[in-house]
Enzyme design. Sequence first.
Site, PDB file in Angstrom:
ATOM      1  CD  GLN A 152      -3.343  -0.525  -0.102  1.00  0.00           C
ATOM      2  OE1 GLN A 152      -3.064   0.856  -0.248  1.00  0.00           O
ATOM      3  NE2 GLN A 152      -3.993  -1.117  -0.633  1.00  0.00           N
ATOM      4  CB  SER A 153       4.146   1.845  -1.494  1.00  0.00           C
ATOM      5  OG  SER A 153       5.115   2.765  -1.511  1.00  0.00           O
ATOM      6  CG  ASN A 154       1.238   6.363   1.496  1.00  0.00           C
ATOM      7  OD1 ASN A 154       0.062   6.418   1.004  1.00  0.00           O
ATOM      8  ND2 ASN A 154       1.486   6.385   2.625  1.00  0.00           N
ATOM      9  CB  CYS A 174       4.563   2.619  -4.960  1.00  0.00           C
ATOM     10  SG  CYS A 174       6.009   1.437  -4.699  1.00  0.00           S
TER      11      CYS A 174
END
Length: 336
Positions: free
Chosen positions: A75-77, A79
Amino acid sequence: MQLARFPRRRYTLSQTPIERMEHLSGHLGGAQLYVKRDDLLGLTSGGNKTRKLEFLVAEALKQRADTLITVGAVQSNHCRLTAAAAVREGLKCRLVLEQRVPGSYRADASGNNFLFDLLGVEKITVVNAGDDLNAAMEAERQALAAEGRTGYIIPGGGSNAIGSLGYAACAEEILQQGFDMGLEFDRVVVASGSGGTHAGLLVGFNANSAGLPITGINVRRPAAEQEANIHALTAQIADYAGVAAVPREAVVCRDEWVGPGYSLPTDEMVEAVRMFASLEGILLDPVYTGKAAAGLIGLIRAGEIGRDERVLFVHTGGSPALYAYQPILSGAAAAQ
């Protein structure tokens, strides 16, 4: 600092505001709380990585890259914002997603995962915790080279000397805003993860002789390990920017609110997310700012932050991840 000599793209047209959190301050009964709204930075849904990408993408363009390659959790911000920067610049984007919690990646998940698809990410490679992330990104770069393309690798969180310049610049922005507002802060509290935000602020404040202490709230690693990582990164940033080194004693990380692990919910995080939303109308994310806010609240309740202190909480964004945690954060779940 002479940061103007470094190439930079601009994704945010003005300073992000500093706001007084009167209701939260009153509710907790201690400290004057303010928030630096870096959740309002430019690019898709905002967040701290935007400041880092301004310098990183400028370097990628300087190297004539046509594709950005980066890594992050499922759930990378970071990325999400790297993909958004690629769209803004007319570049392609490839992501390596690390399952730090086994089996946690779902292609059809909500939150940032949905936005990866909406933003047109060219390729997603899923790896497991402990895999060589640099090797996975290098494999993508080499695959692109075989096609006659040029990939530019951005480290996790954008947290290298180049990307961290974004928060050295932010430190100067905070000092200027404080001057304009007639407001002198006693402490800054910020989430401490990949480290570029925490370390960049330390370098920026130190270079300006601000004497402003920072408390980093860990989201993943034990305190001793994180402090060593942050101090090492400050040395790299200071050397790259040509400014004074940050003393080791200035690096303070707290790990009491990490809970069972990275991205894994805690009762304190749920309370903090709901408290900020219901009292200030501010959305935090469950992975970074939620746990950092839990740390802020915990330090106030324990009396480690004094009643008369003026505290600036740096909101590093991440609200799209909320929607992937709805079953945990909803009122019905919190009441159980």
